[in-house]
Structure formats: C-alpha cells, structure tokens
Design an enzyme around this catalytic site. Structure first.
Site, PDB file in Angstrom:
ATOM      1  N   GLU A 139       5.919  -6.831  52.407  1.00  0.00           N
ATOM      2  CA  GLU A 139       6.513  -6.461  51.121  1.00  0.00           C
ATOM      3  C   GLU A 139       5.466  -5.711  50.278  1.00  0.00           C
ATOM      4  OE1 GLU A 139       9.299  -9.111  49.401  1.00  0.00           O
ATOM      5  OE2 GLU A 139       8.533  -8.760  47.389  1.00  0.00           O
TER       6      GLU A 139
ATOM      7  N   ARG B 299      13.945  -4.529  46.971  1.00  0.00           N
ATOM      8  CA  ARG B 299      12.567  -4.086  46.721  1.00  0.00           C
ATOM      9  C   ARG B 299      12.327  -2.605  47.068  1.00  0.00           C
ATOM     10  NH1 ARG B 299      12.599  -8.455  44.446  1.00  0.00           N
ATOM     11  NH2 ARG B 299      11.175 -10.180  44.865  1.00  0.00           N
TER      12      ARG B 299
ATOM     13  N   SER C 169       4.452 -11.686  46.602  1.00  0.00           N
ATOM     14  CA  SER C 169       4.887 -12.057  47.953  1.00  0.00           C
ATOM     15  C   SER C 169       4.374 -11.042  48.963  1.00  0.00           C
ATOM     16  CB  SER C 169       6.410 -12.082  48.031  1.00  0.00           C
ATOM     17  OG  SER C 169       6.908 -13.026  47.122  1.00  0.00           O
TER      18      SER C 169
HETATM   19  C1  LIG Z   1       1.460 -12.788  40.920  1.00  0.00           C
HETATM   20  C2  LIG Z   1       2.498 -11.750  41.269  1.00  0.00           C
HETATM   21  C3  LIG Z   1       3.848 -12.083  41.231  1.00  0.00           C
HETATM   22  C4  LIG Z   1       4.823 -11.143  41.564  1.00  0.00           C
HETATM   23  N1  LIG Z   1       6.134 -11.500  41.491  1.00  0.00           N
HETATM   24  C5  LIG Z   1       7.091 -10.580  41.725  1.00  0.00           C
HETATM   25  C6  LIG Z   1       8.474 -10.923  41.586  1.00  0.00           C
HETATM   26  O1  LIG Z   1       8.852 -12.033  41.261  1.00  0.00           O
HETATM   27  N2  LIG Z   1       9.393  -9.965  41.833  1.00  0.00           N
HETATM   28  C7  LIG Z   1       9.041  -8.709  42.197  1.00  0.00           C
HETATM   29  O2  LIG Z   1       9.920  -7.871  42.392  1.00  0.00           O
HETATM   30  N3  LIG Z   1       7.735  -8.362  42.352  1.00  0.00           N
HETATM   31  C8  LIG Z   1       6.759  -9.257  42.119  1.00  0.00           C
HETATM   32  N4  LIG Z   1       5.446  -8.909  42.260  1.00  0.00           N
HETATM   33  C9  LIG Z   1       5.084  -7.576  42.793  1.00  0.00           C
HETATM   34  C10 LIG Z   1       4.876  -6.482  41.729  1.00  0.00           C
HETATM   35  O3  LIG Z   1       4.484  -7.035  40.487  1.00  0.00           O
HETATM   36  C11 LIG Z   1       6.118  -5.628  41.551  1.00  0.00           C
HETATM   37  O4  LIG Z   1       6.468  -4.963  42.734  1.00  0.00           O
HETATM   38  C12 LIG Z   1       5.920  -4.564  40.442  1.00  0.00           C
HETATM   39  O5  LIG Z   1       7.169  -3.980  40.160  1.00  0.00           O
HETATM   40  C13 LIG Z   1       4.920  -3.482  40.811  1.00  0.00           C
HETATM   41  O6  LIG Z   1       4.658  -2.729  39.649  1.00  0.00           O
HETATM   42  P1  LIG Z   1       3.275  -1.948  39.464  1.00  0.00           P
HETATM   43  O7  LIG Z   1       3.320  -1.237  38.171  1.00  0.00           O
HETATM   44  O8  LIG Z   1       2.126  -2.850  39.677  1.00  0.00           O
HETATM   45  O9  LIG Z   1       3.377  -0.891  40.672  1.00  0.00           O
HETATM   46  P2  LIG Z   1       2.261  -0.518  41.755  1.00  0.00           P
HETATM   47  O10 LIG Z   1       1.911  -1.715  42.558  1.00  0.00           O
HETATM   48  O11 LIG Z   1       1.142   0.212  41.099  1.00  0.00           O
HETATM   49  O12 LIG Z   1       3.086   0.507  42.655  1.00  0.00           O
HETATM   50  C14 LIG Z   1       4.171   0.044  43.434  1.00  0.00           C
HETATM   51  C15 LIG Z   1       5.015   1.263  43.836  1.00  0.00           C
HETATM   52  O13 LIG Z   1       5.611   1.828  42.682  1.00  0.00           O
HETATM   53  C16 LIG Z   1       5.302   3.212  42.598  1.00  0.00           C
HETATM   54  N5  LIG Z   1       5.165   3.560  41.173  1.00  0.00           N
HETATM   55  C17 LIG Z   1       4.515   2.871  40.200  1.00  0.00           C
HETATM   56  N6  LIG Z   1       4.607   3.533  39.043  1.00  0.00           N
HETATM   57  C18 LIG Z   1       5.327   4.661  39.285  1.00  0.00           C
HETATM   58  C19 LIG Z   1       5.757   5.757  38.473  1.00  0.00           C
HETATM   59  N7  LIG Z   1       5.456   5.847  37.163  1.00  0.00           N
HETATM   60  N8  LIG Z   1       6.460   6.742  39.061  1.00  0.00           N
HETATM   61  C20 LIG Z   1       6.772   6.680  40.386  1.00  0.00           C
HETATM   62  N9  LIG Z   1       6.394   5.681  41.184  1.00  0.00           N
HETATM   63  C21 LIG Z   1       5.679   4.678  40.635  1.00  0.00           C
HETATM   64  C22 LIG Z   1       3.999   3.382  43.365  1.00  0.00           C
HETATM   65  O14 LIG Z   1       3.853   4.710  43.845  1.00  0.00           O
HETATM   66  C23 LIG Z   1       4.214   2.394  44.486  1.00  0.00           C
HETATM   67  O15 LIG Z   1       5.031   3.007  45.462  1.00  0.00           O
HETATM   68  C24 LIG Z   1       4.440  -9.831  41.942  1.00  0.00           C
HETATM   69  C25 LIG Z   1       3.073  -9.495  41.969  1.00  0.00           C
HETATM   70  C26 LIG Z   1       2.114 -10.436  41.629  1.00  0.00           C
HETATM   71  C27 LIG Z   1       0.656 -10.027  41.650  1.00  0.00           C
END
Ligand SMILES: Cc1cc2nc3c(=O)[nH]c(=O)nc-3n(C[C@H](O)[C@H](O)[C@H](O)COP(=O)(O)OP(=O)(O)OC[C@H]3O[C@@H](n4cnc5c(N)ncnc54)[C@H](O)[C@@H]3O)c2cc1C
Length: 308
Positions: A298, A167, A216
């Site tokens: 996380e 992660r 999570s």
């Molecule tokens: C119901 C649910 C289920 C989930 N299941 C999983 C799972 O099975 N596995 C898993 O790994 N995660 C899971 N997640 C967590 C989440 O979806 C992941 O971590 C996802 O990759 C986050 O992406 P995001 O675009 O929402 O990033 P954000 O939450 O907006 O940001 C997360 C991080 O990424 C960085 N970031 C985002 N975009 C960029 C960019 N363009 N450039 C540089 N940095 C950037 C941000 O600065 C921050 O540090 C789940 C979440 C939910 C709500």
C-alpha cells in the site's frame, strides 16, 4: 537545464528527500521545486522541457523514496497552496493543507469531514490516494479537484474524471493537484470535535502513531474483507497474515514490523530505504510461504536504489 531565476518560488538542485518523508529516508531529487503560487507553478511547468519528469509530493506520509533518489523534479506545494475556505457545506482547501487542519476547520463551521482528522497527509495526497478511515473516503465527499497540467494549464476535474478506487485515483500524467472542494454533512461543531478526539485516542491505542511509519504497509489480501467495504477491516486482515507468518516485530537493519501493529513498517532510527523495502519484501515472502497469499504494497515506493 532549468534556470532558477525564472521562478519566484524556490528551486534546489540535488535536494535530499529524507527530511520530507515520514519514514525519514530517501536520496536526492534532481531538483526540488517549491512554487510561490499557482501562476509560478504554471510558468515553471510550461517552460520545463517535455522530457523532464515531475513528481508531485505531499508530506510524504505514504512514501518510501529509495536511497538513490528520484530522477525527476519533485514539486512540493507550501504556503501559497494551503488556504481553507468554508461556504455552507462546501469546504475548499489548497492541496498543501493538512487533512487534520481541514477537518478541524470544517468542524468549527459545523461540516463533517471528521474522517480526515487522523490521516497525517495533505489534501493533494488524500485525493490522489483516496485516503479514508472509519468507513469514510475522500471519494465520498470530493466534488471538484483543480489541477495544473504538465503543460501548465489550470483544469477542473470531476469525481468521475478521477475514477476513485481503493487507495487510488487517476490524475493526468504529470498533473499537480492544487486544490479540492469537498461537501460534508452538517453536524454540531462540538459533536464533531468530540468524535475526532475519540478517533485520535483509538488510533493511539491501536497504532504506533509516535513512530516513523507510512501507515498501513500492505493492503488486505483480496477476498479477505469480511464486509466487502474498503475500510479498516482490510488492514486488520493484513496484520493477521503477517502475525501468522511470525513476522510481528521482525527487523532488518533499522527497519522493524511494529510490535504494536504488525502491518506498520517503522524506522527505528537508522533505517535506510533498502532496509524498509527489504523487510517488506521479506514479509511478503514469509506470508506467501505460510499462507499462499501474496500481499500487495500500500506504501508507494519510488526512485532508484543506491548504486553498488
Ligand atoms: C501513522 C499513519 C497513519 C495513516 N493512516 C491512514 C489511513 O487511515 N487512511 C489512509 O488512507 N491513509 C493513511 N495513511 C497514509 C497516508 O497518510 C495517506 O495516503 C495520505 O493521503 C498521503 O498524503 P501525503 O500528503 O503524505 O502524500 P505523499 O505520501 O507525499 O504522496 C502520496 C501520493 O500522492 C501524490 N500526491 C501528493 N500530493 C499531490 C499533489 N499535490 N498533486 C498530485 N499528486 C500528489 C504523490 O505523487 C504520491 O503518488 C497513514 C499514514 C501514517 C504515517
């Protein structure tokens, strides 16, 4: 400090972030910048005084933004960054593309990126967080990531540069990821779509997918993975120690540890970021008292608490 007429995208001052996060909490960013395209982003970063912090944000599915907001320019990519192109087994996607769309488009072309289907984030967040599930990770399929540096230069990074971990990955300070190229195994399109359907059903059965959460809440405690692999087993063990501490269903204000899956922290409708983070800390304390285990967050928590 920042001149909105110098950009083609949208620059908004004192922009609340609650509607941009899955948990629907978060105070204002000093500025929110939504660049029109790469050149717009490059020019903006080049001209931005070096002392101004930036925070790239995806779709906020792994974030608690605190109630006092972020002292930074939040950069959120949109339409100019969501293209998806498939060439043989290589899939190139803009950082704003949703993981689910990338998985579906890849499957249509007979490329297996099915694990991305049930992760509700964007490609930027997937690369930064090394998102994964069902035994597959972004690190397994990423071949190249393209960033715009804090100085406004476009640079290609290799998987080695990103130093993927559970992660986590390393991006240069202040860099914004703008696109990524993935290589998936070949598969029959119908089989791939069927597999994704099963995975979605599995999620709905075991996780509160209809609630406001950020996935999570805590990592599996070190040494508790039975397989040694960084997959779903981690999450399973975190919920177990939370259950043992009697915290399934616990509430604080509008925050609750989900009854369906006790490692999911949810906003029942009226939670503040302080409620959510406070309940998470309460869970960590109770788990420590009952099992001697220190849970690690996380979910990323960013920004300032509200001042009294
Ligand atoms: C119901 C649910 C289920 C989930 N299941 C999983 C799972 O099975 N596995 C898993 O790994 N995660 C899971 N997640 C967590 C989440 O979806 C992941 O971590 C996802 O990759 C986050 O992406 P995001 O675009 O929402 O990033 P954000 O939450 O907006 O940001 C997360 C991080 O990424 C960085 N970031 C985002 N975009 C960029 C960019 N363009 N450039 C540089 N940095 C950037 C941000 O600065 C921050 O540090 C789940 C979440 C939910 C709500």
């Amino acid at each position: 400090m920042i001149n909105p007429t110098d950009v083609r995208g949208r620059l908004t001052q004192a922009r609340p972030l609650n509607d941009l996060t899955w948990l629907r909490v978060g105070g204002p960013a000093d500025y929110l910048f939504q660049p029109a395209d790469i050149e717009d982003l490059q020019g903006f970063l080049r001209d931005l005084p070096a002392e101004v912090s930036i925070f790239p944000m995806g779709v906020g599915s792994n974030l608690i933004v605190r109630d006092g907001g972020l002292r930074a320019v939040v950069i959120r990519l949109g339409r100019g960054f969501n293209g998806i192109a498939v060439d043989g087994n290589m899939v190139t996607a803009g950082a704003a593309a949703l993981d689910a769309h990338v998985a579906r488009k890849a499957a249509d072309a007979g490329v297996d990126l099915t694990f991305l289907r049930t992760i509700p984030g964007s490609i930027g967040g997937a690369v930064r967080m090394n998102a994964g599930c069902y035994g597959s990770y972004t690190a397994d399929v990423l071949r190249k990531a393209t960033i715009v540096t804090r100085q406004g230069e476009v640079v290609d990074l290799t998987p080695e540069d990103l130093n993927f971990r559970y992660r986590q990955s390393d991006l240069p300070e202040g860099a914004v990821l703008v696109s990524a190229a993935f290589e998936g195994a070949s598969g029959d399109p119908q089989d791939l779509h069927d597999r994704m359907k099963v995975q979605l059903q599995k999620r709905d059965e075991t996780q509160p997918t209809k609630d406001r959460s950020a996935g999570s809440t805590f990592r599996n405690p070190a040494g508790f993975s039975s397989t040694g692999r960084a997959d779903d087993v981690h999450d399973l063990k975190a919920w177990k120690v939370i259950d043992d501490a009697g915290m399934r269903g616990a509430t604080l204000g509008g925050a609750q540890m989900s009854r369906k899956h006790s490692n999911f922290l949810i906003n029942t409708g009226t939670a503040t970021a302080a409620d959510l983070e406070g309940l998470g800390e309460e869970v960590r304390k109770k788990v420590y008292e009952t099992s001697g285990i220190t849970l690690e967050w996380e979910i990323m928590r960013v920004g300032d608490p509200l001042k009294e």
